[in-house]
Write a protein that holds these residues in place. Structure first.
Motif, short mmCIF file in Angstrom:
data_model
loop_
_atom_site.label_atom_id
_atom_site.label_comp_id
_atom_site.label_asym_id
_atom_site.label_seq_id
_atom_site.Cartn_x
_atom_site.Cartn_y
_atom_site.Cartn_z
N ALA A 1 21.91 80.96 -7.66
CA ALA A 1 22.45 79.80 -8.34
C ALA A 1 21.80 78.50 -7.87
O ALA A 1 21.63 77.56 -8.65
N VAL A 2 21.43 78.46 -6.60
CA VAL A 2 20.82 77.26 -6.04
C VAL A 2 19.36 77.14 -6.48
O VAL A 2 18.83 76.03 -6.64
N ALA A 3 18.70 78.27 -6.70
CA ALA A 3 17.26 78.28 -6.96
C ALA A 3 16.91 77.64 -8.30
O ALA A 3 17.65 77.76 -9.29
N GLY B 1 16.68 72.65 -1.11
CA GLY B 1 16.81 73.43 -2.33
C GLY B 1 15.94 74.66 -2.23
O GLY B 1 15.26 74.89 -1.22
N ILE B 2 15.95 75.48 -3.27
CA ILE B 2 15.14 76.69 -3.32
C ILE B 2 14.30 76.63 -4.59
O ILE B 2 14.82 76.45 -5.69
N ASP B 3 13.00 76.75 -4.42
CA ASP B 3 12.10 76.68 -5.56
C ASP B 3 12.12 77.95 -6.40
O ASP B 3 12.11 77.89 -7.64
N ASP C 1 6.60 76.11 -0.88
CA ASP C 1 7.85 76.53 -1.53
C ASP C 1 8.90 76.98 -0.53
O ASP C 1 8.57 77.51 0.55
N VAL C 2 10.15 76.80 -0.93
CA VAL C 2 11.28 77.48 -0.29
C VAL C 2 11.65 78.66 -1.20
O VAL C 2 11.88 78.47 -2.40
N VAL D 1 8.96 78.75 3.39
CA VAL D 1 10.19 79.02 4.13
C VAL D 1 11.01 79.99 3.30
O VAL D 1 11.19 79.79 2.09
N GLY D 2 11.50 81.07 3.92
CA GLY D 2 12.32 82.04 3.22
C GLY D 2 13.79 81.88 3.56
O GLY D 2 14.14 81.68 4.72
#
Length: 230
Positions: free
Chosen positions: A114-116, A81-83, A26-27, A54-55
């Motif tokens: 918003a991206v997650a 993207g961010i999971d 995951d990101v 990845v954080g």
């Protein structure tokens, strides 16, 4: 103007439970504040046990802590993207609308949220409310302060420049801007106020998070309550 209330154990339980939702590969959006910090530390322990994540930090503090505990740090530019984003809240209501910005990081926090694909709020019970009523932080361009203050007053708000606690002068955000804490009393229509504040010239970002959170993990004395919007 960081919020107080709740116990360390309650915050720890919420943060650690949210970290358990992170999967290998995951990101993860890394929020700011004392409760989100527990999630970052838990992720560090999971990384020690072999978890690959990845954080994407939302502030200098969350970036520093992530590196300290061994979480690989990335940026929005460097990920697809961010999971899952994990972040605290100064207050949230029954619809999971939230007020954030006690740590003056809400502009970056909102971009990450918003991206997650999913946003999980982590909090202790003192942050839960039927109706939002805390002051709403506005990150503003320094030169725009007088104009923004007039517009806030026109919206029936009372703006106060946030002052630094251990230095002379105002709080300056990681982005080089100022913070106005704006009192509106009970906020019966968070979406409407969010729209009005977003239209004020000079406002970089406001601290109302509406229709962004998927769940809230609330640490209690006995465990964790998982809440969704009514």
């Amino acid at each position: 103007m960081k919020t107080t209330g709740g116990t360390d154990d309650q915050k720890r339980r919420a943060g650690e439970r949210a970290a358990e939702a992170v999967e290998d590969g995951d990101v993860v959006g890394l929020g700011t504040g004392s409760t989100a910090a527990y999630a970052i530390r838990a992720l560090g322990r999971a990384v020690d046990d072999g978890l690959d994540v990845v954080g994407v930090p939302t502030s200098f503090d969350s970036r520093h802590l992530a590196r300290e505990v061994g979480v690989r740090v990335g940026s929005l530019e460097g990920v697809d993207g961010i999971d899952l984003a994990i972040d605290g809240a100064d207050q949230f209501d029954t619809q999971l609308a939230a007020i954030k910005g006690g740590g003056a990081a809400h502009a970056r926090e909102k971009v990450v949220a918003a991206v997650a694909d999913r946003l999980v709020l982590v909090a202790d019970p003192s942050k839960s409310a039927e109706t939002l009523s805390r002051s709403v932080p506005l990150e503003i361009l320094p030169d725009a302060r007088p104009a923004v203050e007039r517009d806030v007053v026109d919206l029936d708000g009372v703006p106060t420049l946030r002052r630094a606690e251990h230095k002379d002068g105002p709080v300056v955000t990681d982005n080089g801007n100022l913070i106005l804490d704006c009192e509106f009393g009970p906020i019966d229509d968070p979406a409407g106020l969010a729209s009005s504040l977003a239209s004020v010239p000079g406002v970089v970002e406001h601290g109302l998070f509406v229709d962004l959170a998927d769940a809230a993990y609330v640490g209690t004395d006995d465990g964790v309550e998982v809440r969704t919007a009514d």
